[in-house]
Design an enzyme around this catalytic site. Structure first.
Site, PDB file in Angstrom:
ATOM      1  CE  LYS A   1      17.305   8.848   0.855  1.00 21.12           C
ATOM      2  NZ  LYS A   1      16.184   9.348   1.653  1.00 21.12           N
TER       3      LYS A   1
ATOM      4  N   GLY B   1      -1.435  14.885  -4.076  1.00 18.04           N
ATOM      5  CA  GLY B   1      -0.951  13.513  -3.870  1.00 18.04           C
ATOM      6  C   GLY B   1      -1.542  12.915  -2.606  1.00 18.04           C
TER       7      GLY B   1
ATOM      8  N   GLY C   1      -1.281   9.672  -1.433  1.00 16.08           N
ATOM      9  CA  GLY C   1      -0.696   8.335  -1.260  1.00 16.08           C
ATOM     10  C   GLY C   1      -0.649   8.014   0.227  1.00 16.08           C
ATOM     11  CG  ASN C   2       1.808   4.784   1.560  1.00 13.44           C
ATOM     12  OD1 ASN C   2       0.787   4.101   1.550  1.00 13.44           O
ATOM     13  ND2 ASN C   2       2.920   4.403   0.980  1.00 13.44           N
ATOM     14  CB  VAL C   3       2.529  11.010   3.598  1.00 15.89           C
ATOM     15  CG1 VAL C   3       2.507  12.198   4.550  1.00 15.89           C
ATOM     16  CG2 VAL C   3       3.729  10.127   3.886  1.00 15.89           C
TER      17      VAL C   3
ATOM     18  CE1 TYR D   1      -8.175   8.800   0.779  1.00 13.47           C
ATOM     19  CE2 TYR D   1      -8.135   8.125   3.089  1.00 13.47           C
ATOM     20  CZ  TYR D   1      -8.837   8.375   1.914  1.00 13.47           C
ATOM     21  OH  TYR D   1     -10.195   8.223   1.888  1.00 13.47           O
TER      22      TYR D   1
END
Ligand code: NAD
Length: 351
Positions: free
Chosen positions: A80, A184, A186-188, A190
Site C-alpha cells: 500500500k 452507504g 456510493g460506488n459499491v 448502490y
C-alpha cells in the site's frame, strides 16, 4: 518514533519513505509480503494529522492486502502507499509525477492502484512514467465500456458473498423477500443494492448524500433511514458499504440482523468484535474475503489476462468457495470467521 516494535510492523519486507522537495511529495510505500507475487495495493492520499498516523495506516493497510490477495487466490503480495496531504488542495500533476517515479524505483515490487484521495485519472497520469500502476484500462461491463474503476466487480463479489452467507445461516438459495440494510450507497453500495433489488430483496438504505438516497428510493424502491437507525433494523442482512469500524461496542447491542456481509474495509473496530458477533449468533462474512472482487478485477487487468470477462467473473464467483470453506471451518473449530480467514491466508502466503 519506533518502527520495528510497532505492532503494525508485522514482518514487513520493505517500507520506503519518499520525498520530493519541488512538488512537496511526502509518501510512504509499504511492501508487506511478496511470497505469492508483487505487492499490489491502493495509493491513499489523506491529510494525516502526523507522520506516525500515516505510518500506522500504511502498515496496517499493506498487511491487509497480503491477506486479501492470498485468500482470493491471486499471485499477488500485499502493499500500500500513502501520500500525506489534502487531495483537494495538494494534489498537483508534479506531485503525481514524483509519486510515479518513487513507485518506479521499486522496480515492480509494488504496484499502485487508486484508493481514497486518488482516482483512475491520477493512475493514468502516473502510468506515463511507470508501468507499475494498475486499474487504468477501460473494459467492458454490463453497462458498456467502463473505466478502470473496480467498484462494479467489488459489488458483484459482495453480492455473491451475501448469497453464500444467506445459504449458510438461513438455509435458503433464493434472495427473494430477503431484508437487507445497506449502509452507504456510493460506488459499491448502490451497485450492490441494484443487484439485491433485481434478486427480489427488500432494501433499507442510509447515506449522507441526499441525491443518492432519492435515486435509491425511486429506482430500487429502497426505504431510507437515518444513518444512526441502520444498525437496529429488523433485517436479515446488515451490509456495511461506507466506513470502517462500524462493528463496535456501540453498534453491537443494536444489531438484529443474523448476517453481517458488506464491502467496507476493516468493519470490526477490534478483532474481539468478531468473537462478539459469533457469540450473538451473527454470521460475519470477513470483509476482505467478500470485498475481493475489486482486487481480482485489477489483477486480471494488470496481469494482462485476456481470457475475456467470463474468466474474471468466474474468479470473482469463487468468493463463494472461499466463504464456504471459512464458514465450515469456523463451525468445526468454533472460532470466529475472521480468525479462520486469517489462518487460511497465512497458510497460503507463508507456504
Ligand atoms: P464511495 O465513497 O463511493 O461510497 C461510500 C458511500 O458512503 C458514499 O455514498 C458516502 O456518502 C457514504 N457515507 C459516508 N459516511 C456515511 C455515514 N456516516 N453513513 C452512511 N453513509 C455514509 O466508496 P466505495 O468505493 O463505494 O467504497 C465503499 C466501501 O467499500 C469503503 O469502505 C471502501 O474502502 C470499500 N471497498 C471498496 C472497493 C471498491 O472497489 N471501490 C473495494 C474494496 C473495498
Amino acid at each position: 518514533m519506533s518502527v520495528f516494535t510497532q505492532i503494525d510492523f508485522a514482518d514487513h519486507e520493505q517500507v520506503v519513505f519518499c520525498s520530493d522537495e519541488k512538488s512537496g511529495l511526502k509518501a510512504i510505500i509499504a511492501v508487506h509480503n511478496t511470497h505469492l507475487g508483487p505487492a499490489l495495493g491502493g495509493c491513499r492520499m489523506w491529510p494525516y494529522a502526523n507522520e506516525a498516523e500515516a505510518v500506522r495506516d500504511v502498515l496496517r493497510l499493506s498487511r491487509g492486502m497480503t491477506y486479501k490477495s492470498a485468500v482470493a487466490g491471486l499471485k499477488l503480495g500485499g502493499g500500500k502507499s500513502v501520500v500525506i496531504g489534502n487531495p483537494r488542495t495538494d494534489k498537483t500533476p508534479a506531485l503525481l509525477d514524483a509519486l510515479a517515479v518513487a513507485v518506479d524505483r521499486l522496480g515492480g515490487r509494488y504496484i499502485a492502484a487508486e484508493d481514497s484521495g486518488t482516482s483512475v485519472a491520477d493512475m493514468q497520469r502516473m502510468r506515463r512514467l511507470t508501468p507499475h500502476v494498475a486499474g487504468v484500462v477501460d473494459k467492458p461491463s454490463d453497462e458498456g465500456m467502463r473505466s478502470g474503476d473496480p467498484s462494479p466487480s467489488t459489488a458483484l463479489g459482495t453480492f455473491v458473498g451475501i448469497r453464500t452467507a444467506v445459504k449458510e445461516r438461513l438455509g435458503r438459495d433464493s434472495l427473494d423477500g430477503l431484508r437487507v440494510a445497506v449502509q452507504g450507497i456510493g460506488n459499491v453500495g448502490y451497485d450492490l443494492a441494484r443487484r439485491l433489488h433485481e434478486a427480489g430483496a427488500g432494501l433499507w438504505v442510509c447515506d449522507i448524500d441526499a441525491a443518492a438516497l432519492k435515486q435509491a428510493e425511486q429506482e430500487l424502491g429502497a426505504r431510507v433511514v437515518e444513518p444512526e437507525a441502520i444498525y437496529g433494523l429488523d433485517v436479515d442482512v446488515f451490509a456495511p458499504c461506507a466506513l470502517g469500524a462500524v462493528i463496535n461496542d456501540r453498534s453491537l447491542p443494536q444489531l438484529k440482523a443474523s448476517i453481517v456481509a458488506g464491502a467496507a474495509n476493516n468493519q470490526l473496530a477490534e478483532p474481539r468484535h468478531g468473537r462478539a458477533l459469533m457469540e450473538k449468533g451473527i454470521l460475519y462474512a470477513p470483509d476482505y474475503v467478500i470485498n475481493a472482487g475489486g482486487i481480482i478485477d485489477v489483477y486480471y487487468e494488470h496481469a494482462g489476462i485476456d481470457a475475456g470477462r467470463d474468466a474474471l467473473i468466474r474468479h470473482i464467483e469463487r468468493i463463494d468457495d472461499n466463504l464456504r470453506e471459512i464458514f465450515a471451518r469456523a463451525r468445526r473449530e468454533e472460532r470466529p470467521t475472521g480468525e479462520v480467514a486469517d489462518a487460511i491466508a497465512e497458510e497460503r502466503f507463508r507456504r
